[in-house]
Enzyme design. Sequence first.
Site, PDB file in Angstrom:
ATOM      1  N   GLU A 219      45.392  17.769  29.065  1.00 55.47           N
ATOM      2  CA  GLU A 219      45.354  17.657  27.812  1.00 55.47           C
ATOM      3  C   GLU A 219      44.025  17.069  27.219  1.00 55.47           C
ATOM      4  O   GLU A 219      43.524  15.863  27.863  1.00 55.47           O
ATOM      5  CB  GLU A 219      46.369  16.818  27.261  1.00 55.47           C
ATOM      6  CG  GLU A 219      46.553  16.878  25.660  1.00 55.47           C
ATOM      7  CD  GLU A 219      48.054  16.592  25.276  1.00 55.47           C
ATOM      8  OE1 GLU A 219      48.864  16.472  26.017  1.00 55.47           O
ATOM      9  OE2 GLU A 219      47.979  16.354  23.997  1.00 55.47           O
ATOM     10  N   ARG A 220      43.386  17.793  26.415  1.00 57.18           N
ATOM     11  CA  ARG A 220      41.973  17.509  25.972  1.00 57.18           C
ATOM     12  C   ARG A 220      40.919  17.312  27.051  1.00 57.18           C
ATOM     13  O   ARG A 220      39.984  16.530  26.816  1.00 57.18           O
ATOM     14  CB  ARG A 220      42.082  16.157  24.987  1.00 57.18           C
ATOM     15  CG  ARG A 220      43.184  16.097  23.972  1.00 57.18           C
ATOM     16  CD  ARG A 220      43.354  17.347  23.183  1.00 57.18           C
ATOM     17  NE  ARG A 220      44.374  17.331  22.198  1.00 57.18           N
ATOM     18  CZ  ARG A 220      44.497  18.310  21.472  1.00 57.18           C
ATOM     19  NH1 ARG A 220      43.782  19.281  21.329  1.00 57.18           N
ATOM     20  NH2 ARG A 220      45.555  18.110  20.464  1.00 57.18           N
TER      21      ARG A 220
ATOM     22  N   ASN B 101      51.615  12.225  27.309  1.00 54.36           N
ATOM     23  CA  ASN B 101      52.762  13.154  26.952  1.00 54.36           C
ATOM     24  C   ASN B 101      53.355  13.330  28.219  1.00 54.36           C
ATOM     25  O   ASN B 101      53.117  14.374  28.939  1.00 54.36           O
ATOM     26  CB  ASN B 101      52.149  14.130  26.319  1.00 54.36           C
ATOM     27  CG  ASN B 101      51.731  13.875  24.900  1.00 54.36           C
ATOM     28  OD1 ASN B 101      52.126  13.026  24.192  1.00 54.36           O
ATOM     29  ND2 ASN B 101      50.708  14.759  24.599  1.00 54.36           N
TER      30      ASN B 101
ATOM     31  N   LYS C  46      53.754   5.965  26.221  1.00 56.44           N
ATOM     32  CA  LYS C  46      53.364   6.726  24.653  1.00 56.44           C
ATOM     33  C   LYS C  46      54.963   6.693  24.170  1.00 56.44           C
ATOM     34  O   LYS C  46      55.544   7.767  24.698  1.00 56.44           O
ATOM     35  CB  LYS C  46      52.794   8.013  24.514  1.00 56.44           C
ATOM     36  CG  LYS C  46      52.726   8.638  23.158  1.00 56.44           C
ATOM     37  CD  LYS C  46      51.665   9.839  23.314  1.00 56.44           C
ATOM     38  CE  LYS C  46      51.556  10.575  22.108  1.00 56.44           C
ATOM     39  NZ  LYS C  46      50.890  11.778  22.069  1.00 56.44           N
TER      40      LYS C  46
ATOM     41  N   GLU D  48      54.442  11.515  17.954  1.00 59.98           N
ATOM     42  CA  GLU D  48      53.865  12.952  18.029  1.00 59.98           C
ATOM     43  C   GLU D  48      55.297  13.698  19.044  1.00 59.98           C
ATOM     44  O   GLU D  48      54.928  14.171  20.107  1.00 59.98           O
ATOM     45  CB  GLU D  48      52.785  13.110  18.920  1.00 59.98           C
ATOM     46  CG  GLU D  48      51.790  12.798  17.916  1.00 59.98           C
ATOM     47  CD  GLU D  48      50.138  12.983  18.369  1.00 59.98           C
ATOM     48  OE1 GLU D  48      50.175  12.948  19.690  1.00 59.98           O
ATOM     49  OE2 GLU D  48      49.288  13.109  17.874  1.00 59.98           O
TER      50      GLU D  48
ATOM     51  N   ARG E 240      49.047   7.692   7.131  1.00 57.97           N
ATOM     52  CA  ARG E 240      48.937   7.760   8.666  1.00 57.97           C
ATOM     53  C   ARG E 240      48.068   6.649   9.165  1.00 57.97           C
ATOM     54  O   ARG E 240      48.642   5.917  10.115  1.00 57.97           O
ATOM     55  CB  ARG E 240      48.491   9.069   9.216  1.00 57.97           C
ATOM     56  CG  ARG E 240      48.524   8.887  10.583  1.00 57.97           C
ATOM     57  CD  ARG E 240      48.075  10.524  11.192  1.00 57.97           C
ATOM     58  NE  ARG E 240      47.793  10.270  12.538  1.00 57.97           N
ATOM     59  CZ  ARG E 240      47.113  11.231  13.223  1.00 57.97           C
ATOM     60  NH1 ARG E 240      47.258  12.469  12.750  1.00 57.97           N
ATOM     61  NH2 ARG E 240      46.605  11.212  14.490  1.00 57.97           N
TER      62      ARG E 240
ATOM     63  N   ASP F  19      42.386   8.566  14.893  1.00 60.19           N
ATOM     64  CA  ASP F  19      42.344   9.246  16.115  1.00 60.19           C
ATOM     65  C   ASP F  19      41.164   9.777  16.707  1.00 60.19           C
ATOM     66  O   ASP F  19      40.851  10.762  16.674  1.00 60.19           O
ATOM     67  CB  ASP F  19      43.254  10.584  15.934  1.00 60.19           C
ATOM     68  CG  ASP F  19      43.650  10.933  17.263  1.00 60.19           C
ATOM     69  OD1 ASP F  19      43.441  10.604  18.356  1.00 60.19           O
ATOM     70  OD2 ASP F  19      44.261  12.275  17.342  1.00 60.19           O
TER      71      ASP F  19
ATOM     72  N   GLU G  80      37.185  15.209  22.542  1.00 56.07           N
ATOM     73  CA  GLU G  80      38.173  16.003  21.687  1.00 56.07           C
ATOM     74  C   GLU G  80      37.575  16.177  20.359  1.00 56.07           C
ATOM     75  O   GLU G  80      37.707  17.532  19.823  1.00 56.07           O
ATOM     76  CB  GLU G  80      39.441  15.162  21.817  1.00 56.07           C
ATOM     77  CG  GLU G  80      40.422  15.955  20.689  1.00 56.07           C
ATOM     78  CD  GLU G  80      41.984  15.152  20.725  1.00 56.07           C
ATOM     79  OE1 GLU G  80      42.204  14.126  21.271  1.00 56.07           O
ATOM     80  OE2 GLU G  80      42.804  15.769  19.946  1.00 56.07           O
TER      81      GLU G  80
ATOM     82  N   HIS H  67      38.876  14.143  10.388  1.00 57.22           N
ATOM     83  CA  HIS H  67      40.087  15.047  10.610  1.00 57.22           C
ATOM     84  C   HIS H  67      39.765  16.465  10.090  1.00 57.22           C
ATOM     85  O   HIS H  67      40.795  16.605   9.498  1.00 57.22           O
ATOM     86  CB  HIS H  67      41.332  14.405  10.685  1.00 57.22           C
ATOM     87  CG  HIS H  67      42.216  14.698  11.483  1.00 57.22           C
ATOM     88  ND1 HIS H  67      42.566  16.050  11.876  1.00 57.22           N
ATOM     89  CD2 HIS H  67      42.966  14.163  12.510  1.00 57.22           C
ATOM     90  CE1 HIS H  67      43.464  16.102  12.803  1.00 57.22           C
ATOM     91  NE2 HIS H  67      43.711  15.019  13.149  1.00 57.22           N
TER      92      HIS H  67
HETATM   93  O1  GCW Z   1      44.064  12.823  19.968  1.00 57.23           O
HETATM   94  C1  GCW Z   1      45.592  13.040  19.930  1.00 57.23           C
HETATM   95  C2  GCW Z   1      45.674  14.201  20.562  1.00 57.23           C
HETATM   96  C3  GCW Z   1      46.682  14.497  21.479  1.00 57.23           C
HETATM   97  C4  GCW Z   1      47.062  13.110  22.221  1.00 57.23           C
HETATM   98  C5  GCW Z   1      47.345  12.055  21.355  1.00 57.23           C
HETATM   99  C6  GCW Z   1      47.542  10.556  21.679  1.00 57.23           C
HETATM  100  C7  GCW Z   1      47.942  12.934  24.385  1.00 57.23           C
HETATM  101  O2  GCW Z   1      45.265  15.282  19.775  1.00 57.23           O
HETATM  102  O3  GCW Z   1      46.694  15.414  22.414  1.00 57.23           O
HETATM  103  O4  GCW Z   1      48.202  13.400  23.140  1.00 57.23           O
HETATM  104  O5  GCW Z   1      46.184  11.821  20.304  1.00 57.23           O
HETATM  105  O6  GCW Z   1      46.775  10.002  21.935  1.00 57.23           O
HETATM  106  O7  GCW Z   1      48.769  10.495  22.249  1.00 57.23           O
END
Ligand code: GCW
Length: 736
Positions: free
Chosen positions: A203-204, A246, A323, A327, A372, A401, A429, A557
């Site tokens: 992921e990323r 995740n 986590k 999300e 947020r 983020d 990312e 963003h």
């Molecule tokens: O930056 C965002 C990302 C998600 C990531 C999330 C996180 C792993 O788009 O892909 O999930 O943060 O940090 O949990």
Amino acid sequence: MTIRFSILFLSIFAISFTAQSAEPLLGEGKEEKTDSCLFREGEDGYDLWLRYARVENESLLKLYRERLKKITLNPSTPTLQAVKSELLIALDGMLAIEPEFIDSGYQSSGVVIGLPEKFPDINVHVSKEELNLLGNEGFIIRETKDKSLIVTANTDIGLLYGVFRLLNTIQQEQALSEINIIEAPKTKIRILNHWDNLDRNVERGYAGFSLWDWFRLPDVIHQRYIDYARANASIGINGTVLTNVNANAQILTPVYLEKVAALADAFRPYGLKVYLTARFSAPIDLGKLPVADPLDPQVQEWWNKKVEEIYTYVPDFGGFLVKANSEGQPGPQDYKRSHAEGANMLADAVAPHGGIVMWRAFVYDQNVPEDRTKQAYNEFKPLDGVFRDNVIVQVKNGPLDFQPREPFHPLFGALEESNLMMEFQITQEYLGFSTHLVYLAPLFEECLQADTHAKGQGTTVAKSIDGSLHGQKLTGIAGVSNIGTDRNWTGHPFGQANWYAFGRMAWDPYLASERIADEWIKMTFTKDPAFVKPVTEMMLNSREACVNYMTPLGLHHIMARGHHHGPGPWVSGGRPDWTALYYHRANTDSIGFNRTSSGSNATGQYFKPVAEIFDDINTCPEEYLLWFHRVPWDYKMKSGNTLWNEMALHYQKGVEDVRNMQKTWNFMESFIDKERFMYVKSLLQIQEREAVWWRNSCLLYFQTFSNMPLPEGVEESYKPLEFYLKINEIYMPGHH
Ligand code: GCW
């Protein structure tokens, strides 16, 4: 395979491993002398900063050879065998010598590497007080009065770190006479977070697939695993979370734990501890319990047992990263329990084994009617002091983020009685993936040096995470890894600098970006000042360039939806906090998010006077303007320009900065190998094209609100906005 390969491999893993991959060892390659410098043919970046190129300065080379030809070192443990192997590789590469190793005895004028308890003579040159300062990971490198060079520490890992530092000193061709380095890391947990899935997608991740070849584990131990551990140890990284936050509960099953154990065995000599992500619903997913409620005794019992099982596979297992309730991830709030109740339940399970829980503060919920960026603070501040001692709250550098620029997270300094650690994102990312050259150390440094004013002036973020501010015992810095199966590890050759810088700053959060760049360039490319100086400058400017062509003046963003590749200031519809409109709120009058006391009052989460400085449009630094304020298009900026003109000029500057990077790089051709030169050149071409894409898209789109012409000096787009709106990239890396 080569002799060196077998020395390293067999000496450390004599019994357990049968398989070898065909990877050449870090530090190998054919050398060739050219007019301007020494470099190897066919470099592909695999060697990272451990290239161990031949020392060029003849007189230093002589001195080093003389000094290092005899080394006292007793390789009685796997870590000390790793030390010996590293010395063999490095000294062969840098000095073309194979030193004579002596197991015992103190030799004046030679090199002695060992613990004072094993080499009592060392105590003559090192005091008890000094040793006390070193803790478990620090080291001393010292030339003594009798001209011997000692590397000492309280542990083998300290010795390993010391030897890496010594080699680093030689790599940079610094003198060893009168050398006297006493160092200990300023944070305890210095850890990479891999967002790697069990199917090897990352992921990323923009550098290929996951390094962890789960299918062939536990039998096949790729040389790359060892080289990964070496690279981490060389910069003091002492932990790795193998799996994505995740999380997939399967990693906690015996089939996978056996594979995890094999990796842990491979990393152990290098002081690299393994951690896993815990899916909060694992008691349901794996244990078939009806709930995962942290206050349910059956659930606690399930975790206790699971943890006991994990420790039978990995006796020095580090603990969990979690986590939860963010999300879509399961968590304690599913049962109306707090984050502290969730974290403490897991903490109690790992505590008897010495494990820890890193609990992420990256939580937000679209159903909470609150800005947020305020939600993490709102959740965690009231829980201060409720977390167990072996819990550490992991906080992203900014409140949103991992944007190209964010103000620091208001939780820094605000948690007084809980352990708190930093989370940086090394993988880019939101900063151009692995095709943009963006040196992240200035971003890290900006955050670490930001003044929280938690206890008056000078209480920087760095102090809030190294324990000096609130005296917390457990400290740390995590970095979301940018590493994958790409031959050069990080996709972009300069992505390696971000891994390197992360490690150096986790060890010492007070280090300057410039110094780190200088070290990295010398070890990765060449020591020639005609290369080092311009490339350092290019690196140092690159993050600001990225901010300019993506999100100047506090914009944030506005990336494309989902994969976040390229601009998407028009992204709307669906979950509001995942749209660009939610963040920039542009209309024909103004643009920006009012987070002041007359708006969402996110500014109120900071300590005074930071809160007041951010709150007042006249004192708010312009780099955060649209983050905190809603500003009319014709607002007069400090430069005298209108906001619109200033924004357009920033976008233009971003593009020009990339073009300057291209020019700088083009001058560098004669200094380094063709392969890396050409690769970086092609990537800069992509970066230039994409900087233009960003500038044109954003300016054309925002112009539909400002209705103002572009100021002089800003290039007009050849293509209309519709062209950019139609770009629809589907298969982007790192997105699932
Ligand atoms: O930056 C965002 C990302 C998600 C990531 C999330 C996180 C792993 O788009 O892909 O999930 O943060 O940090 O949990």
